[in-house]
Design an enzyme around this catalytic site. Structure first.
Site, PDB file in Angstrom:
ATOM      1  N   GLU A  77       0.776  -1.288   0.002  1.00 42.62           N
ATOM      2  CA  GLU A  77       0.023   0.017  -0.105  1.00 42.62           C
ATOM      3  C   GLU A  77       0.875   1.214  -0.094  1.00 42.62           C
ATOM      4  O   GLU A  77       0.253   2.298   0.432  1.00 42.62           O
ATOM      5  CB  GLU A  77      -1.054  -0.050   1.190  1.00 42.62           C
ATOM      6  CG  GLU A  77      -1.786  -1.136   1.182  1.00 42.62           C
ATOM      7  CD  GLU A  77      -2.855  -1.149  -0.025  1.00 42.62           C
ATOM      8  OE1 GLU A  77      -2.823  -0.417  -0.788  1.00 42.62           O
ATOM      9  OE2 GLU A  77      -3.990  -1.793   0.491  1.00 42.62           O
ATOM     10  N   HIS A  95      -3.150   2.891   8.685  1.00 45.68           N
ATOM     11  CA  HIS A  95      -4.061   2.172   7.895  1.00 45.68           C
ATOM     12  C   HIS A  95      -4.327   1.001   8.502  1.00 45.68           C
ATOM     13  O   HIS A  95      -3.551   0.038   8.884  1.00 45.68           O
ATOM     14  CB  HIS A  95      -3.615   1.842   6.414  1.00 45.68           C
ATOM     15  CG  HIS A  95      -4.420   0.682   5.580  1.00 45.68           C
ATOM     16  ND1 HIS A  95      -5.942   0.705   5.734  1.00 45.68           N
ATOM     17  CD2 HIS A  95      -3.964  -0.168   4.870  1.00 45.68           C
ATOM     18  CE1 HIS A  95      -6.097  -0.465   4.926  1.00 45.68           C
ATOM     19  NE2 HIS A  95      -4.829  -1.067   4.485  1.00 45.68           N
ATOM     20  N   HIS A  97      -7.153  -2.552   9.419  1.00 44.71           N
ATOM     21  CA  HIS A  97      -8.148  -3.548   8.853  1.00 44.71           C
ATOM     22  C   HIS A  97      -9.340  -3.679   9.969  1.00 44.71           C
ATOM     23  O   HIS A  97      -9.511  -4.775  10.075  1.00 44.71           O
ATOM     24  CB  HIS A  97      -7.486  -4.615   8.453  1.00 44.71           C
ATOM     25  CG  HIS A  97      -6.851  -4.724   7.219  1.00 44.71           C
ATOM     26  ND1 HIS A  97      -6.673  -5.669   6.298  1.00 44.71           N
ATOM     27  CD2 HIS A  97      -6.438  -3.620   6.472  1.00 44.71           C
ATOM     28  CE1 HIS A  97      -5.883  -5.206   5.263  1.00 44.71           C
ATOM     29  NE2 HIS A  97      -6.010  -4.055   5.361  1.00 44.71           N
ATOM     30  N   TYR A 116     -20.845  13.493  18.421  1.00 45.42           N
ATOM     31  CA  TYR A 116     -19.925  14.734  18.006  1.00 45.42           C
ATOM     32  C   TYR A 116     -18.712  14.385  17.722  1.00 45.42           C
ATOM     33  O   TYR A 116     -18.010  15.401  16.986  1.00 45.42           O
ATOM     34  CB  TYR A 116     -20.125  15.953  18.767  1.00 45.42           C
ATOM     35  CG  TYR A 116     -19.652  15.550  20.155  1.00 45.42           C
ATOM     36  CD1 TYR A 116     -18.301  15.934  20.316  1.00 45.42           C
ATOM     37  CD2 TYR A 116     -20.691  15.326  21.329  1.00 45.42           C
ATOM     38  CE1 TYR A 116     -17.830  15.487  22.127  1.00 45.42           C
ATOM     39  CE2 TYR A 116     -20.104  14.914  22.620  1.00 45.42           C
ATOM     40  CZ  TYR A 116     -18.585  15.196  22.718  1.00 45.42           C
ATOM     41  OH  TYR A 116     -18.107  15.167  24.085  1.00 45.42           O
ATOM     42  N   HIS A 157     -12.622  -3.142   3.239  1.00 45.00           N
ATOM     43  CA  HIS A 157     -10.998  -2.971   3.302  1.00 45.00           C
ATOM     44  C   HIS A 157     -10.535  -2.740   4.563  1.00 45.00           C
ATOM     45  O   HIS A 157     -10.324  -3.354   5.276  1.00 45.00           O
ATOM     46  CB  HIS A 157     -10.555  -2.099   2.181  1.00 45.00           C
ATOM     47  CG  HIS A 157      -8.955  -2.116   2.235  1.00 45.00           C
ATOM     48  ND1 HIS A 157      -8.225  -1.902   1.021  1.00 45.00           N
ATOM     49  CD2 HIS A 157      -7.974  -2.402   2.948  1.00 45.00           C
ATOM     50  CE1 HIS A 157      -7.056  -2.058   1.171  1.00 45.00           C
ATOM     51  NE2 HIS A 157      -6.716  -2.402   2.484  1.00 45.00           N
ATOM     52  N   TYR A 210     -10.477  23.240  19.717  1.00 41.66           N
ATOM     53  CA  TYR A 210     -10.064  22.324  21.139  1.00 41.66           C
ATOM     54  C   TYR A 210      -8.715  21.837  21.351  1.00 41.66           C
ATOM     55  O   TYR A 210      -8.276  21.436  20.471  1.00 41.66           O
ATOM     56  CB  TYR A 210     -11.111  20.981  20.557  1.00 41.66           C
ATOM     57  CG  TYR A 210     -11.177  20.037  21.535  1.00 41.66           C
ATOM     58  CD1 TYR A 210     -11.743  20.014  22.700  1.00 41.66           C
ATOM     59  CD2 TYR A 210     -10.316  18.611  21.529  1.00 41.66           C
ATOM     60  CE1 TYR A 210     -11.904  19.379  23.806  1.00 41.66           C
ATOM     61  CE2 TYR A 210     -10.388  17.961  22.629  1.00 41.66           C
ATOM     62  CZ  TYR A 210     -11.172  18.172  23.715  1.00 41.66           C
ATOM     63  OH  TYR A 210     -11.369  17.108  24.615  1.00 41.66           O
TER      64      TYR A 210
END
Length: 219
Positions: A77, A95, A97, A116, A157, A210
């Site tokens: 990837e 990333h 799974h 929120y 994915h 924030y």
């Protein structure tokens, strides 16, 4: 390891990769992590067990994907990660799974506003259409989904989150999985109530400041 190029930075990638397993955001050798250091990108290798991964296993490439250092092949990837740096100003990419997000991707085109906390991503998180892993089609689908957001779900994915540093990207990945899990749990027993668009706009604006601490003087 003292002579290893970017040793400490590579170890930081290993540490979070191993934490992904403990936090159940990946299974086996799935998922991947990267961070940018100057003009280089440090990537987890392809098909390597996280439990035995070491700093020497982390692959160093240029922003164009040319190998600088590393004994293993980078994650398949890599094009997805490099896209996040080139098009979305990322400094780190996580990333996963993860289970809830992958399940939600089969049912929704975006993460519903059940809380929120979704505001931390810019107000919405899209589900990118499916494309085969490692392909240009996936890169483009995910890039479109990341437009205006710091996270996306990939259909069939997993998820991808970007940040100004590894910890921020990782925190977003954990929060995204939590949001997906909340929706799935509520949906399993009924139709979840969703926050209205005007409230999401309000809290998204609030999230811009924030955690920002005042500078100078007393609070």
């Amino acid at each position: 390891m003292s002579n290893l190029l970017l040793a400490d930075e590579r170890q930081s990638v290993v540490d979070l990769a191993q934490r992904m397993v403990r936090d159940r955001l990946v299974v086996g050798t799935s998922g991947n992590i990267s961070r940018r250091v100057g003009d280089n990108v440090l990537l987890t290798p392809s098909g390597t067990d996280y439990d035995t991964m070491t700093a020497e296993d982390i692959v160093v490439v240029t922003l164009d994907g040319e190998r600088v250092d590393g004994r293993l092949n980078p994650t398949v990837e890599m094009p997805l990660h490099l896209m996040c740096y080139a098009r979305h100003g990322a400094q780190a990419v996580v990333h996963t799974h993860s289970t809830a997000a992958t399940a939600l991707s089969l049912l929704q085109d975006e993460v519903p506003p059940v809380h929120y906390q979704l505001a931390m991503f810019g107000g919405s998180v899209a589900v990118a259409p499916y494309a085969t892993y490692g392909t240009e089609a996936l890169v483009n689908n995910v890039s479109n989904a990341l437009s205006g957001s710091t996270g996306a779900v990939m259909k069939h994915h997993g998820t991808i989150c970007v940040g100004d540093n590894l910890q921020q990207a990782y925190d977003r990945a954990r929060q995204l999985e939590w949001l997906c899990d909340v929706w799935l749990r509520a949906r399993s027993v009924g139709e979840p109530a969703l926050l209205p668009a005007d409230e999401m706009e309000r809290v998204t604006t609030g999230f811009l400041s924030y955690g920002v601490q005042p500078t100078g003087g007393q609070p």
